[in-house]
Design a protein around this motif. Structure first.
Motif, short mmCIF file in Angstrom:
data_model
loop_
_atom_site.label_atom_id
_atom_site.label_comp_id
_atom_site.label_asym_id
_atom_site.label_seq_id
_atom_site.Cartn_x
_atom_site.Cartn_y
_atom_site.Cartn_z
N PRO A 171 0.84 -1.21 0.00
CA PRO A 171 0.00 0.00 0.00
C PRO A 171 0.86 1.25 0.00
O PRO A 171 2.04 1.21 0.38
CB PRO A 171 -0.79 -0.13 1.31
CG PRO A 171 0.06 -0.98 2.19
CD PRO A 171 0.75 -1.95 1.27
N LEU A 172 0.27 2.37 -0.42
CA LEU A 172 1.03 3.61 -0.48
C LEU A 172 1.46 4.09 0.90
O LEU A 172 2.38 4.90 1.01
CB LEU A 172 0.20 4.71 -1.15
CG LEU A 172 0.11 4.64 -2.68
CD1 LEU A 172 -0.64 5.85 -3.20
CD2 LEU A 172 1.49 4.60 -3.31
N SER A 173 0.82 3.59 1.95
CA SER A 173 1.22 3.96 3.31
C SER A 173 2.67 3.55 3.57
O SER A 173 3.39 4.21 4.32
CB SER A 173 0.31 3.30 4.34
OG SER A 173 0.29 1.89 4.17
N PHE A 174 3.12 2.49 2.92
CA PHE A 174 4.51 2.06 3.06
C PHE A 174 5.46 3.13 2.54
O PHE A 174 6.49 3.44 3.15
CB PHE A 174 4.73 0.75 2.29
CG PHE A 174 6.17 0.37 2.11
CD1 PHE A 174 6.88 -0.20 3.14
CD2 PHE A 174 6.82 0.60 0.90
CE1 PHE A 174 8.22 -0.53 2.99
CE2 PHE A 174 8.14 0.27 0.73
CZ PHE A 174 8.84 -0.30 1.78
N PHE A 175 5.10 3.75 1.41
CA PHE A 175 5.97 4.74 0.80
C PHE A 175 5.91 6.08 1.55
O PHE A 175 6.79 6.92 1.37
CB PHE A 175 5.59 4.94 -0.67
CG PHE A 175 5.72 3.67 -1.46
CD1 PHE A 175 6.95 3.27 -1.95
CD2 PHE A 175 4.63 2.84 -1.67
CE1 PHE A 175 7.09 2.10 -2.65
CE2 PHE A 175 4.76 1.66 -2.37
CZ PHE A 175 5.99 1.28 -2.86
N ASN A 176 4.89 6.26 2.36
CA ASN A 176 4.88 7.43 3.24
C ASN A 176 5.86 7.29 4.38
O ASN A 176 6.40 8.26 4.90
CB ASN A 176 3.47 7.65 3.83
CG ASN A 176 2.49 8.12 2.78
OD1 ASN A 176 2.88 8.63 1.74
ND2 ASN A 176 1.21 7.93 3.03
N ARG A 177 6.10 6.03 4.79
CA ARG A 177 7.02 5.75 5.91
C ARG A 177 8.46 5.59 5.44
O ARG A 177 9.40 5.78 6.21
CB ARG A 177 6.58 4.48 6.65
CG ARG A 177 5.29 4.63 7.42
CD ARG A 177 4.95 3.38 8.20
NE ARG A 177 4.41 2.32 7.35
CZ ARG A 177 5.08 1.23 7.01
NH1 ARG A 177 6.33 1.05 7.42
NH2 ARG A 177 4.52 0.30 6.26
N ARG A 211 -7.72 2.02 -4.40
CA ARG A 211 -7.16 1.10 -3.41
C ARG A 211 -5.63 1.21 -3.33
O ARG A 211 -4.93 0.22 -3.20
CB ARG A 211 -7.57 -0.35 -3.67
CG ARG A 211 -7.58 -1.17 -2.38
CD ARG A 211 -7.70 -2.65 -2.59
NE ARG A 211 -7.34 -3.34 -1.35
CZ ARG A 211 -7.09 -4.64 -1.26
NH1 ARG A 211 -7.15 -5.41 -2.34
NH2 ARG A 211 -6.75 -5.17 -0.11
N PHE A 212 -5.15 2.43 -3.46
CA PHE A 212 -3.74 2.65 -3.13
C PHE A 212 -3.54 2.49 -1.63
O PHE A 212 -2.46 2.15 -1.17
CB PHE A 212 -3.30 4.04 -3.57
CG PHE A 212 -3.18 4.19 -5.07
CD1 PHE A 212 -3.14 3.08 -5.91
CD2 PHE A 212 -3.12 5.45 -5.65
CE1 PHE A 212 -3.03 3.21 -7.29
CE2 PHE A 212 -3.00 5.60 -7.02
CZ PHE A 212 -2.96 4.48 -7.84
N TRP A 213 -4.59 2.81 -0.88
CA TRP A 213 -4.65 2.53 0.55
C TRP A 213 -5.96 1.79 0.82
O TRP A 213 -6.88 1.83 0.00
CB TRP A 213 -4.67 3.81 1.40
CG TRP A 213 -3.45 4.65 1.33
CD1 TRP A 213 -2.23 4.37 1.86
CD2 TRP A 213 -3.32 5.95 0.74
NE1 TRP A 213 -1.34 5.39 1.63
CE2 TRP A 213 -1.99 6.38 0.95
CE3 TRP A 213 -4.19 6.81 0.08
CZ2 TRP A 213 -1.51 7.61 0.51
CZ3 TRP A 213 -3.73 8.04 -0.37
CH2 TRP A 213 -2.40 8.42 -0.15
N ASP A 214 -6.03 1.13 1.94
CA ASP A 214 -7.29 0.57 2.42
C ASP A 214 -7.85 1.48 3.50
O ASP A 214 -7.11 2.06 4.30
CB ASP A 214 -7.08 -0.85 2.99
CG ASP A 214 -6.99 -1.90 1.91
OD1 ASP A 214 -7.59 -1.69 0.83
OD2 ASP A 214 -6.31 -2.92 2.11
N VAL A 215 -9.17 1.59 3.52
CA VAL A 215 -9.83 2.47 4.48
C VAL A 215 -9.59 1.98 5.91
O VAL A 215 -9.40 0.77 6.14
CB VAL A 215 -11.34 2.57 4.20
CG1 VAL A 215 -11.58 3.12 2.81
CG2 VAL A 215 -12.02 1.22 4.36
#
Length: 579
Positions: free
Chosen positions: A108-114, A383-387
């Motif tokens: 997920p894109l949350s990985f690339f935020n971290r 769905r780059f992220w999940d809610v």
């Protein structure tokens, strides 16, 4: 366990075992050559030491011929070791990098935020190189040398256990010392890697922001962050090499004191008449030679500890959960429904209790102040992220149940920040549909109003456009991105201010092309300039991650709410000019 530690495939693990066997065979060929030399020496000195008559020249000749045969065989043995270690290591490294790329693609894109770009690059390149180096230069040789030394120790013990004990008595002490200092080596290895990452970050930032650096005269000494990172990396490198070098050198000194112990033990046994002088001489020669592979083991142990840092980082990356789902789901209706959707970046909630119905065949615009959550909603739809809470359905199916790659087959994107590759214009458009014919690609380019400027390029569609389309203007890059979307012809289209980089003349042409593209499709437009969506079927107005109001342009203007306020501000700003 070794297979998991090194992230090896079944084929790679089999190759590693073959490489270890090849290293053992190489070591024994070296020992065999040394054995032949010892036997020749034994035959030469025997008449003088034991007074047993003349030298057996025939026997010496046999040993000499055996040495020649072994020398030829060693050429093949070394070649076999090379093939088994290096070929396997480089092949497995290639597969590992591709596996990581595939794994990253499913995160997920949350990985690339971290994680920043530099760290991911280090994972794919340097960490994989460490594993590659371990497979080719460390693991097979280390295990092979340990096995060889153990077997030689057993053979020497059978010959004379006292002298064998003298040869190997320093090994447990050395092994204990290495074990006790392992955490120190790993700790400083981690510090060294972190310093390297900081340098990589700063170099990437420096190059990426070179325009700002030049414009504000931030080069040289004034660019302190890069200077500090470089200086810290130099310091950590010196500390790391100094500590590991000291530890390995100390271990080697511990080990090689065994030669003195062998001489002392052998002398006492010789004086007491417990061993013949020939055995005494042979053990001294053997002790000098036997420590060579053991010293290699000690040297490689430092590399192994540093390698453990890379595997730990690789394991962390591998443990990141991929976005899963079913690929056998077929969607026929392309209505989106967002039901009480909430989403948070880490602990900061940016979308809160958002509900909406986005219908097929209609254009839905997402508008609102900066930071209101427009782009986040579009990313959640894709769905780059999940809610975090609630759910999003496409055609009645929760998109969490749909495999991301399958979901992507239903969607086309035109982002505000266009990403192009250092390849031809033709191939950059073809990304939209890799099975498209040349005629279809040209037709998509014409509909996106970029055929004319492409044909004016030196090599037309075969012109290479540079990294991220550096040779093109912003408008040209945007139109190539639109051509991709047209070529894909997906039922769902997400547009992030697709005409933001275009001049008024081209904007009219692109709006016409987009009008053809969106017929009978589910269209979501992120709009910053509200005049571009006045004809949208539905406008969703966001504020602080919540749905403030919704409706058509006319109805929202009648409400006299946030939308009307934003629209009037933009109308007034459009009349602004220099005085």
């Amino acid at each position: 366990m070794l297979q998991k530690l090194l992230f090896l495939s079944d084929e790679g693990y089999k190759g590693l075992k073959k490489a270890i066997a090849a290293c053992v065979l190489t070591n024994f060929s070296i020992m065999a050559a040394f054995g032949i030399v010892i036997n020749i020496i034994n035959e030469v000195i025997r008449p003088f030491v034991l007074d047993e008559g003349n030298m057996n020249t025939q026997k010496i000749l046999v040993y000499f011929l055996a040495g020649i045969v072994l020398a030829v065989l060693q050429g093949f043995i070394y070649m076999n070791e090379y093939n088994k270690t290096y070929f396997n290591a480089y092949s497995e490294s290639e597969d590992t990098r591709l596996d990581i790329a595939e794994h990253i693609r499913k995160l997920p894109l949350s990985f690339f935020n971290r994680k920043n770009l530099s760290e991911i690059t280090v994972n794919m390149m340097e960490d994989c190189t460490r594993i590659e180096n371990a497979l080719s230069h460390v693991i097979p040789q280390l295990i092979g040398n340990v096995i060889s030394a153990t077997l030689v120790c057993i053979m020497l013990a059978v010959y004379d256990w006292r002298m064998a004990a003298a040869v190997y008595i320093t090994l447990p002490v050395t092994a204990l010392f290495i074990f006790l200092t392992k955490k120190i080596q790993i700790r400083y290895g981690e510090r060294h890697v972190k310093a390297k990452l900081r340098v990589s970050d700063q170099v990437h930032e420096y190059i990426d922001g070179i325009k700002v650096v030049k414009a504000f005269n931030l080069g040289g000494e004034k660019f302190a962050a890069l200077d500090r990172a470089m200086h810290n990396f130099m310091k950590e490198s010196i500390i790391f090499e100094g500590i590991t070098g000291t530890i390995v050198t100390t271990a080697v000194v511990f080990l090689q004191t065994g030669i003195g112990i062998v001489v002392f033990t052998g002398t006492n046994l010789l004086l007491s008449g417990s061993i013949p002088i020939i055995s005494y001489i042979l053990f001294i020669l053997i002790s000098v030679k036997i420590y060579s592979p053991l010293v290699t083991v000690l040297t490689l142990s430092a590399s192994l500890n540093y390698f453990m840092v890379a595997t730990k980082r690789m394991q962390t990356l591998r443990n990141e959960k991929e976005m899963l789902g079913r690929s056998d789901i077929n969607i026929e209706n392309f209505d989106f429904k967002l039901e009480n959707v909430s989403f948070a970046y880490n602990a900061d909630e940016v979308i809160s209790d958002f509900s909406a119905h986005i219908k097929q065949g209609e254009v839905t615009a997402l508008v609102g102040p900066s930071g209101s959550g427009k782009s986040t909603i579009s990313h959640l739809l894709a769905r780059f992220w999940d809610v975090s809470r609630g759910r999003i359905t496409l055609g009645g199916t929760d998109i969490k149940e749909i495999e991301p790659e399958k979901l992507m087959t239903y969607m086309s994107f035109v982002f505000q920040d266009v990403v192009l590759f250092n390849d031809s214009v033709y191939n950059n458009i073809k990304i939209g549909n890799i099975n498209a014919s040349k005629e279809e690609i040209i037709e998509a380019a014409k509909r996106a109003r970029c055929h004319e400027f492409i044909m004016e390029m030196p090599e037309g569609y075969d012109t290479v456009i540079g990294e991220n389309g550096g040779t093109l203007s912003g408008g040209e890059r945007q139109r190539i991105s639109i051509a991709r979307a047209i070529l894909k012809n997906a039922p769902v289209i997400l547009l992030d201010e697709a005409t933001s980089s275009l001049d008024p003349e081209n904007e009219v042409e692109i709006q016409t092309a987009l009008s053809e593209l969106v017929k009978e499709k589910t269209v979501v437009v992120i709009a910053h300039r509200l005049r571009t969506v006045v004809n949208a079927d539905q406008i969703l107005v966001l504020k602080d991650g919540k749905l403030e109001e919704s409706g058509t342009h006319e109805k929202l203007m009648e409400k006299n709410g946030l939308y009307r306020q934003l629209y009037q501000i933009q109308q007034e700003s459009s009349e602004w000019k220099f005085r």
